[in-house]
Design a protein around this motif. Structure first.
Motif, PDB file in Angstrom:
ATOM      1  N   PRO A 126       1.481 -26.813  19.091  1.00 44.39           N
ATOM      2  CA  PRO A 126       0.495 -27.809  18.633  1.00 44.39           C
ATOM      3  C   PRO A 126      -0.953 -27.446  18.954  1.00 44.39           C
ATOM      4  N   GLY A 127      -1.212 -26.297  19.595  1.00 35.49           N
ATOM      5  CA  GLY A 127      -2.605 -25.931  19.790  1.00 35.49           C
ATOM      6  C   GLY A 127      -2.868 -25.066  21.001  1.00 35.49           C
ATOM      7  N   VAL A 128      -4.052 -24.486  21.028  1.00 32.25           N
ATOM      8  CA  VAL A 128      -4.496 -23.642  22.144  1.00 32.25           C
ATOM      9  C   VAL A 128      -4.672 -24.500  23.396  1.00 32.25           C
ATOM     10  N   GLY A 129      -4.148 -24.015  24.521  1.00 32.09           N
ATOM     11  CA  GLY A 129      -4.317 -24.715  25.787  1.00 32.09           C
ATOM     12  C   GLY A 129      -3.294 -25.792  26.047  1.00 32.09           C
ATOM     13  N   THR A 130      -2.402 -26.045  25.089  1.00 34.89           N
ATOM     14  CA  THR A 130      -1.338 -27.023  25.320  1.00 34.89           C
ATOM     15  C   THR A 130      -0.292 -26.424  26.254  1.00 34.89           C
ATOM     16  N   SER A 131       0.555 -27.283  26.791  1.00 37.21           N
ATOM     17  CA  SER A 131       1.633 -26.797  27.659  1.00 37.21           C
ATOM     18  C   SER A 131       2.545 -25.833  26.921  1.00 37.21           C
ATOM     19  N   LEU A 132       2.746 -26.064  25.609  1.00 38.10           N
ATOM     20  CA  LEU A 132       3.597 -25.172  24.834  1.00 38.10           C
ATOM     21  C   LEU A 132       3.009 -23.769  24.796  1.00 38.10           C
ATOM     22  N   HIS A 133       1.716 -23.678  24.524  1.00 37.18           N
ATOM     23  CA  HIS A 133       1.029 -22.381  24.490  1.00 37.18           C
ATOM     24  C   HIS A 133       1.061 -21.718  25.864  1.00 37.18           C
ATOM     25  N   ILE A 134       0.670 -22.475  26.886  1.00 39.52           N
ATOM     26  CA  ILE A 134       0.600 -21.908  28.236  1.00 39.52           C
ATOM     27  C   ILE A 134       1.972 -21.405  28.682  1.00 39.52           C
ATOM     28  N   THR A 135       3.010 -22.210  28.467  1.00 39.67           N
ATOM     29  CA  THR A 135       4.342 -21.833  28.935  1.00 39.67           C
ATOM     30  C   THR A 135       4.880 -20.627  28.180  1.00 39.67           C
ATOM     31  N   MET A 136       4.652 -20.557  26.870  1.00 39.71           N
ATOM     32  CA  MET A 136       5.108 -19.389  26.118  1.00 39.71           C
ATOM     33  C   MET A 136       4.424 -18.120  26.605  1.00 39.71           C
ATOM     34  N   SER A 186       8.638 -27.134  32.617  1.00 36.39           N
ATOM     35  CA  SER A 186       7.446 -27.651  31.948  1.00 36.39           C
ATOM     36  C   SER A 186       7.798 -28.946  31.221  1.00 36.39           C
ATOM     37  N   THR A 187       7.168 -30.057  31.646  1.00 31.55           N
ATOM     38  CA  THR A 187       7.408 -31.361  31.006  1.00 31.55           C
ATOM     39  C   THR A 187       6.109 -32.033  30.571  1.00 31.55           C
ATOM     40  N   SER A 188       4.953 -31.512  30.997  1.00 24.62           N
ATOM     41  CA  SER A 188       3.643 -31.991  30.552  1.00 24.62           C
ATOM     42  C   SER A 188       3.503 -33.514  30.612  1.00 24.62           C
ATOM     43  N   PRO A 189       3.611 -34.121  31.784  1.00 22.87           N
ATOM     44  CA  PRO A 189       3.507 -35.576  31.887  1.00 22.87           C
ATOM     45  C   PRO A 189       2.126 -36.082  31.481  1.00 22.87           C
ATOM     46  N   TYR A 190       2.086 -37.314  30.963  1.00 22.81           N
ATOM     47  CA  TYR A 190       0.815 -37.849  30.465  1.00 22.81           C
ATOM     48  C   TYR A 190       0.718 -39.354  30.638  1.00 22.81           C
ATOM     49  N   GLY A 191      -0.522 -39.840  30.476  1.00 20.66           N
ATOM     50  CA  GLY A 191      -0.776 -41.273  30.575  1.00 20.66           C
ATOM     51  C   GLY A 191      -1.918 -41.674  29.679  1.00 20.66           C
ATOM     52  N   ILE A 192      -2.594 -42.776  30.042  1.00 23.38           N
ATOM     53  CA  ILE A 192      -3.702 -43.288  29.242  1.00 23.38           C
ATOM     54  C   ILE A 192      -4.925 -43.483  30.136  1.00 23.38           C
ATOM     55  N   ALA A 193      -6.100 -43.363  29.526  1.00 29.89           N
ATOM     56  CA  ALA A 193      -7.354 -43.518  30.255  1.00 29.89           C
ATOM     57  C   ALA A 193      -8.392 -44.144  29.340  1.00 29.89           C
ATOM     58  N   GLY A 194      -9.487 -44.574  29.961  1.00 32.94           N
ATOM     59  CA  GLY A 194     -10.625 -45.104  29.231  1.00 32.94           C
ATOM     60  C   GLY A 194     -11.893 -44.384  29.660  1.00 32.94           C
ATOM     61  N   PRO A 195     -13.041 -44.805  29.144  1.00 28.92           N
ATOM     62  CA  PRO A 195     -14.304 -44.211  29.570  1.00 28.92           C
ATOM     63  C   PRO A 195     -14.543 -44.451  31.065  1.00 28.92           C
ATOM     64  N   LYS A 196     -15.401 -43.648  31.675  1.00 22.22           N
ATOM     65  CA  LYS A 196     -15.696 -43.837  33.091  1.00 22.22           C
ATOM     66  C   LYS A 196     -16.428 -45.163  33.306  1.00 22.22           C
ATOM     67  N   GLY A 197     -16.226 -45.741  34.494  1.00 24.97           N
ATOM     68  CA  GLY A 197     -16.959 -46.952  34.849  1.00 24.97           C
ATOM     69  C   GLY A 197     -16.331 -48.246  34.393  1.00 24.97           C
ATOM     70  N   MET A 198     -15.035 -48.258  34.106  1.00 23.31           N
ATOM     71  CA  MET A 198     -14.385 -49.494  33.677  1.00 23.31           C
ATOM     72  C   MET A 198     -14.256 -50.491  34.832  1.00 23.31           C
ATOM     73  N   ASP A 199     -14.292 -51.769  34.502  1.00 19.43           N
ATOM     74  CA  ASP A 199     -14.099 -52.846  35.466  1.00 19.43           C
ATOM     75  C   ASP A 199     -12.685 -52.741  36.049  1.00 19.43           C
ATOM     76  N   PRO A 200     -12.544 -52.678  37.369  1.00 19.53           N
ATOM     77  CA  PRO A 200     -11.209 -52.566  37.976  1.00 19.53           C
ATOM     78  C   PRO A 200     -10.257 -53.686  37.562  1.00 19.53           C
ATOM     79  N   ALA A 201     -10.789 -54.886  37.320  1.00 17.67           N
ATOM     80  CA  ALA A 201      -9.929 -55.992  36.901  1.00 17.67           C
ATOM     81  C   ALA A 201      -9.339 -55.741  35.516  1.00 17.67           C
ATOM     82  N   VAL A 202     -10.155 -55.192  34.634  1.00 21.61           N
ATOM     83  CA  VAL A 202      -9.676 -54.854  33.289  1.00 21.61           C
ATOM     84  C   VAL A 202      -8.635 -53.737  33.378  1.00 21.61           C
ATOM     85  N   VAL A 203      -8.888 -52.752  34.229  1.00 24.19           N
ATOM     86  CA  VAL A 203      -7.940 -51.657  34.428  1.00 24.19           C
ATOM     87  C   VAL A 203      -6.598 -52.203  34.901  1.00 24.19           C
TER      88      VAL A 203
END
Length: 319
Positions: free
Chosen positions: A157-167, A245-262
């Motif tokens: 799926p692209g340069v720098g992905t876990s698939l590329h790196i592992t291969m 290689s399992t390339s775990p992932y999550g979700i994020a927002g822009p920096k400086g989010m309100d901790p209560a919203v997070v």
């Protein structure tokens, strides 16, 4: 009396500024979830499922917007220009922690430019070839690739992905010189493989239906143990290649989010991960639930950035 009124107004203003009230009022409109992969792939299907369930818990829809290309970093790049109000988020693949160390001009700082919210899951990766390909197993594929330097190619799926790196890690361990062909998503990758333009595809388990239909042959998987749906297919470690290689992932927002919203977003996604409708999707793709909250996920990111940047330097990888 005037002082009392001012005092009351001051108290009211303070109350409006408290995180508790921010948490109660958020969200009051739809949330955008950037998914930096093409529609129909493993990540897209999984993210749509978990976002649907999270939206039910938040009381507002979480709408997926695809931004494929550039090895999965376009969602992260888009966050740089968004307000930190919780209404624009992104899936964060592990390539976000790698590309800045591969680029001459880093597009962002993975440690300081984002607010990490929830860790979700990881992939089942594997290498597939056409069903009529001459390689019955991964060892024979590797032997042919080694005997024909520069003539074998593989899609990811692209340069720098876990698939590329592992291969490339596999190539280094096996003394193989093969050619990497990056694609924008699983559909393009599979089309090129089925059309004979590439010899093999390294990708997440979006290939599973084609393997089960007999159109593709799964040669190896990259997890710590064999996949439940493909118990006859060995792992890299079983073949003597010491890589998981399992390339775990999550979700994020822009920096400086309100901790209560997070906390509000994380609570919704924590429940959504184990919702039966989402668990059915994880089972379909052999993906484990792997929730981490904001603090644990941020610590995980710091460790990952340290490890990934060291690997990039060691391998001498550049964009």
């Amino acid at each position: 009396m005037l002082v009392t009124r001012r005092h009351a107004l001051g108290l009211g203003a303070a109350a409006l500024a408290t995180p508790a009230l921010a948490q109660r009022s958020f969200p009051d409109k739809a949330i955008r979830m950037l998914v930096p992969w093409a529609p129909g792939g493993t990540t897209d299907v999984q993210m749509r499922a978990v976002c649907e369930q999270a939206g039910k818990r938040l009381g507002q829809p979480v709408v997926v917007e695809n931004k494929p290309g550039a090895g999965g970093i376009l969602g992260a790049q888009a966050l740089l220009n968004e307000r930190p109000d919780g209404y624009t988020l992104s899936q964060m693949p592990i390539s976000v922690f790698r590309v800045p160390f591969m680029a001459q001009r880093p597009p962002f700082d993975p440690l300081n430019d984002f607010t990490y919210i929830s860790h979700l899951t990881g992939y089942l990766f594997g290498v597939v070839v056409k069903a009529d390909a001459p390689w019955p197993d991964f060892k024979s594929f590797l032997a042919d690739a080694k005997a024909n330097p520069g003539k074998f190619n593989y899609g990811t799926p692209g340069v720098g992905t876990s698939l590329h790196i592992t291969m490339e890690q596999i190539a280094g361990k096996q003394e193989i010189n093969w050619v990497h062909v990056p694609f924008r998503g699983v559909a393009e990758n599979m089309q090129a493989l089925l059309g004979g333009q590439i010899h093999a595809t390294a990708d997440s388990s979006g290939w599973a239906p084609l393997v089960e239909d007999g159109r593709l042959r799964l040669l190896v998987t990259w997890g710590p143990e064999r996949a439940k749906r493909f118990p006859n297919v060995p792992t890299l470690k079983e073949l003597g290649i010491d890589i998981v290689s399992t390339s775990p992932y999550g979700i994020a927002g822009p920096k400086g989010m309100d901790p209560a919203v997070v906390r509000t977003i994380d609570a919704a996604f924590k429940e959504a991960i184990t919702d039966p409708a989402h668990m059915a999707v994880l089972d379909k793709f052999d993906m484990p639930p792997m929730h981490m909250g904001p603090e644990a996920y941020t610590a995980f990111v710091r460790k990952s950035v340290e490890e990934e940047s060291a690997m990039i330097r060691r391998m001498g990888l550049r964009m």
